[in-house]
Design an enzyme around this catalytic site. Structure first.
Site, PDB file in Angstrom:
ATOM      1  N   CYS A 124       0.832  -1.207   0.000  1.00  0.00           N
ATOM      2  CA  CYS A 124       0.000   0.000   0.000  1.00  0.00           C
ATOM      3  C   CYS A 124       0.873   1.266   0.000  1.00  0.00           C
ATOM      4  O   CYS A 124       1.487   1.569  -1.011  1.00  0.00           O
ATOM      5  CB  CYS A 124      -0.985  -0.057   1.166  1.00  0.00           C
ATOM      6  SG  CYS A 124      -2.403   0.985   0.887  1.00  0.00           S
ATOM      7  N   HIS A 175      -3.182  -5.261   1.694  1.00  0.00           N
ATOM      8  CA  HIS A 175      -2.491  -5.545   2.955  1.00  0.00           C
ATOM      9  C   HIS A 175      -2.589  -7.022   3.341  1.00  0.00           C
ATOM     10  O   HIS A 175      -3.417  -7.372   4.190  1.00  0.00           O
ATOM     11  CB  HIS A 175      -3.137  -4.744   4.088  1.00  0.00           C
ATOM     12  CG  HIS A 175      -2.937  -3.274   4.010  1.00  0.00           C
ATOM     13  ND1 HIS A 175      -1.848  -2.639   4.561  1.00  0.00           N
ATOM     14  CD2 HIS A 175      -3.693  -2.311   3.454  1.00  0.00           C
ATOM     15  CE1 HIS A 175      -1.938  -1.344   4.357  1.00  0.00           C
ATOM     16  NE2 HIS A 175      -3.049  -1.112   3.684  1.00  0.00           N
ATOM     17  N   GLU A 181      -0.783  -8.528   5.286  1.00  0.00           N
ATOM     18  CA  GLU A 181      -0.353  -8.667   6.690  1.00  0.00           C
ATOM     19  C   GLU A 181      -1.506  -8.550   7.680  1.00  0.00           C
ATOM     20  O   GLU A 181      -1.329  -8.840   8.859  1.00  0.00           O
ATOM     21  CB  GLU A 181       0.740  -7.636   7.024  1.00  0.00           C
ATOM     22  CG  GLU A 181       0.302  -6.176   7.109  1.00  0.00           C
ATOM     23  CD  GLU A 181       0.133  -5.486   5.767  1.00  0.00           C
ATOM     24  OE1 GLU A 181       0.184  -6.165   4.724  1.00  0.00           O
ATOM     25  OE2 GLU A 181      -0.088  -4.262   5.763  1.00  0.00           O
TER      26      GLU A 181
HETATM   27  N1  GLN Z   1      -3.392   6.400   1.076  1.00  0.00           N
HETATM   28  C1  GLN Z   1      -2.175   6.056   1.731  1.00  0.00           C
HETATM   29  C2  GLN Z   1      -0.990   6.815   1.130  1.00  0.00           C
HETATM   30  O1  GLN Z   1      -1.129   7.619   0.297  1.00  0.00           O
HETATM   31  C3  GLN Z   1      -1.903   4.572   1.678  1.00  0.00           C
HETATM   32  C4  GLN Z   1      -2.893   3.830   2.536  1.00  0.00           C
HETATM   33  C5  GLN Z   1      -2.374   2.562   3.126  1.00  0.00           C
HETATM   34  O2  GLN Z   1      -1.173   2.312   3.200  1.00  0.00           O
HETATM   35  N2  GLN Z   1      -3.286   1.760   3.600  1.00  0.00           N
HETATM   36  O3  GLN Z   1       0.096   6.579   1.521  1.00  0.00           O
END
Ligand code: GLN
Length: 197
Positions: free
Chosen positions: A82, A177, A179
């Site tokens: 992410c 994710h 994890e």
């Molecule tokens: N929107 C977040 C970002 O720009 C990422 C979100 C996440 O890691 N769950 O970093």
């Protein structure tokens, strides 16, 4: 590599503990990385989910940005989830003013591609490289890979076609994710990569 790999989790912000738990469960020796001296001791690094613009700012404030960029360039295996995927991308869209990434993955990633927090969702994804069973994927303010360079392997797509997991050399990135769902196969793939380098 003999024995258990020593793997770092970048511990500036984000879901550090969740990654540490999965990696220890898989037999890795886990090191929380906040300083260049700690980074220098690891065989691989996980960039957690969280907020990429905050991790970017803290990495610069802690003198971690250049060491991480150098380690990636030198071939350190890195898995980003992410926000971690955003940080691995060579190019981003919809970053905040002045936001930088570590780079290494020849992809363009759009931040918050699915809208805001309320637009978080879960779905099952086919990830052929991990075997037949689908991956249950949680997307939280997730990014989307909008463009993939030559030499970047697409590991997973949404039904609508959007790219949500990629790999190039020793770098792996997922927009979701694993994890937090008890899904360990991405981390296993990452540890296999660490052992193979
Ligand atoms: N929107 C977040 C970002 O720009 C990422 C979100 C996440 O890691 N769950 O970093």
């Amino acid at each position: 590599m003999a024995g258990n790999p020593r793997v770092g989790v970048l511990a500036l912000q984000g879901d550090v503990r969740e990654h540490a738990r999965v990696l220890s469960g898989l037999g890795a020796e886990v090191c929380l990385v906040r300083r260049p001296e700690e980074l220098a001791t690891v065989d691989g690094l996980v960039l957690p989910g969280g907020e990429s613009s905050v991790i970017d700012k803290l990495a610069r404030a802690f003198g971690m940005r250049q060491p991480i960029c150098d380690a990636i360039a030198a071939g350190l295996p890195v898995y980003g989830t992410c926000a971690g995927l955003i940080l691995l991308a060579d190019r981003i869209t919809d970053g905040i003013d002045g936001q930088q990434t570590f780079g290494g993955l020849d992809v363009t990633v759009r931040r918050n591609a699915f809208g805001s927090q309320v637009d978080s969702f879960e779905t099952d994804l086919a990830v052929p490289v991990l075997g037949e069973a689908p991956v249950h994927a949680v997307f939280i303010r997730a990014p989307l890979v909008e463009q993939v360079g030559d030499g970047v392997e697409v590991l997973a797509r949404l039904d609508a076609g959007g790219v949500v997991a990629v790999r190039a050399g020793a770098l792996i990135g997922s927009a979701f994710h694993p994890e937090v769902t008890g899904e360990h196969r991405f981390h296993e793939l990452f540890l296999d990569t660490v052992r193979a380098v």
